[in-house]
Design a protein around this motif. Sequence first.
Motif, PDB file in Angstrom:
ATOM      1  N   HIS A   1       7.208  10.775   2.128  1.00  0.00           N
ATOM      2  CA  HIS A   1       8.511  11.095   2.697  1.00  0.00           C
ATOM      3  C   HIS A   1       9.662  10.259   2.160  1.00  0.00           C
ATOM      4  N   HIS A   2       9.385   9.230   1.384  1.00  0.00           N
ATOM      5  CA  HIS A   2      10.436   8.376   0.835  1.00  0.00           C
ATOM      6  C   HIS A   2      10.448   8.503  -0.687  1.00  0.00           C
ATOM      7  N   ALA A   3      11.518   9.067  -1.180  1.00  0.00           N
ATOM      8  CA  ALA A   3      11.622   9.346  -2.624  1.00  0.00           C
ATOM      9  C   ALA A   3      11.577   8.071  -3.456  1.00  0.00           C
TER      10      ALA A   3
ATOM     11  N   LEU B   1       0.849  -1.189   0.000  1.00  0.00           N
ATOM     12  CA  LEU B   1       0.000   0.000   0.000  1.00  0.00           C
ATOM     13  C   LEU B   1       0.883   1.236   0.000  1.00  0.00           C
ATOM     14  N   TYR B   2       0.791   2.027  -1.063  1.00  0.00           N
ATOM     15  CA  TYR B   2       1.475   3.305  -1.138  1.00  0.00           C
ATOM     16  C   TYR B   2       0.532   4.345  -0.544  1.00  0.00           C
ATOM     17  N   GLN B   3       1.026   5.130   0.417  1.00  0.00           N
ATOM     18  CA  GLN B   3       0.139   5.992   1.167  1.00  0.00           C
ATOM     19  C   GLN B   3       0.880   7.195   1.735  1.00  0.00           C
ATOM     20  N   PHE B   4       0.079   8.185   2.178  1.00  0.00           N
ATOM     21  CA  PHE B   4       0.552   9.318   2.961  1.00  0.00           C
ATOM     22  C   PHE B   4      -0.033   9.116   4.359  1.00  0.00           C
ATOM     23  N   SER B   5       0.693   9.448   5.379  1.00  0.00           N
ATOM     24  CA  SER B   5       0.235   9.152   6.733  1.00  0.00           C
ATOM     25  C   SER B   5      -1.066   9.868   7.104  1.00  0.00           C
TER      26      SER B   5
ATOM     27  N   HIS C   1       9.913   5.232  -2.866  1.00  0.00           N
ATOM     28  CA  HIS C   1       8.520   4.779  -2.995  1.00  0.00           C
ATOM     29  C   HIS C   1       7.729   5.723  -3.896  1.00  0.00           C
ATOM     30  N   ARG C   2       7.978   6.992  -3.786  1.00  0.00           N
ATOM     31  CA  ARG C   2       7.295   7.971  -4.640  1.00  0.00           C
ATOM     32  C   ARG C   2       7.640   7.738  -6.105  1.00  0.00           C
ATOM     33  N   GLN C   3       8.917   7.460  -6.372  1.00  0.00           N
ATOM     34  CA  GLN C   3       9.361   7.210  -7.742  1.00  0.00           C
ATOM     35  C   GLN C   3       8.755   5.917  -8.293  1.00  0.00           C
ATOM     36  N   GLN C   4       8.697   4.860  -7.467  1.00  0.00           N
ATOM     37  CA  GLN C   4       8.068   3.600  -7.881  1.00  0.00           C
ATOM     38  C   GLN C   4       6.603   3.838  -8.245  1.00  0.00           C
ATOM     39  N   LEU C   5       5.927   4.621  -7.428  1.00  0.00           N
ATOM     40  CA  LEU C   5       4.522   4.925  -7.674  1.00  0.00           C
ATOM     41  C   LEU C   5       4.350   5.677  -8.988  1.00  0.00           C
TER      42      LEU C   5
END
Length: 130
Positions: free
Chosen positions: A81-83, A51-55, A85-89
């Motif tokens: 906050h993690h580049a 699950l890709y998410q923002f807190s 994971h953001r890039q993977q998304l």
Amino acid sequence: MRLFVRLFFRFVRLILTPFMLLTEWLTTPKAISRSQEQQVKVDKACEQLALYQFSACPFCIKVRKEIARLGLNIEKRDAQHHAVHRQQLATAGGKIKVPCLRINDGQWLYESDDIIHYLRQQFAAASAIE
């Protein structure tokens, strides 16, 4: 003017975030009960999911509460906050939008209601101990 608006909303998020997270913690439902064998099968199936998410995203909170209710051990990836994971998304999923459930076969679900519907289909209470 744009700077003022941006700072205002940043301030509002700064104030609301702790309350949203506290509310999530206080209202998260208890997980359904399964036999040990069933839970092992569910945990094995959950290894395929992330699950890709923002807190503090309210839609992410909604999905996390359903994950807790279903007793699922799904890896949560912080795309805020993690580049990495953001890039993977962005690259694999096609857009930076949360919540997003990555299913190992390359499927990406972006809407909270779609994610919850998928999780209920896969891990519904049919396997729960009544």
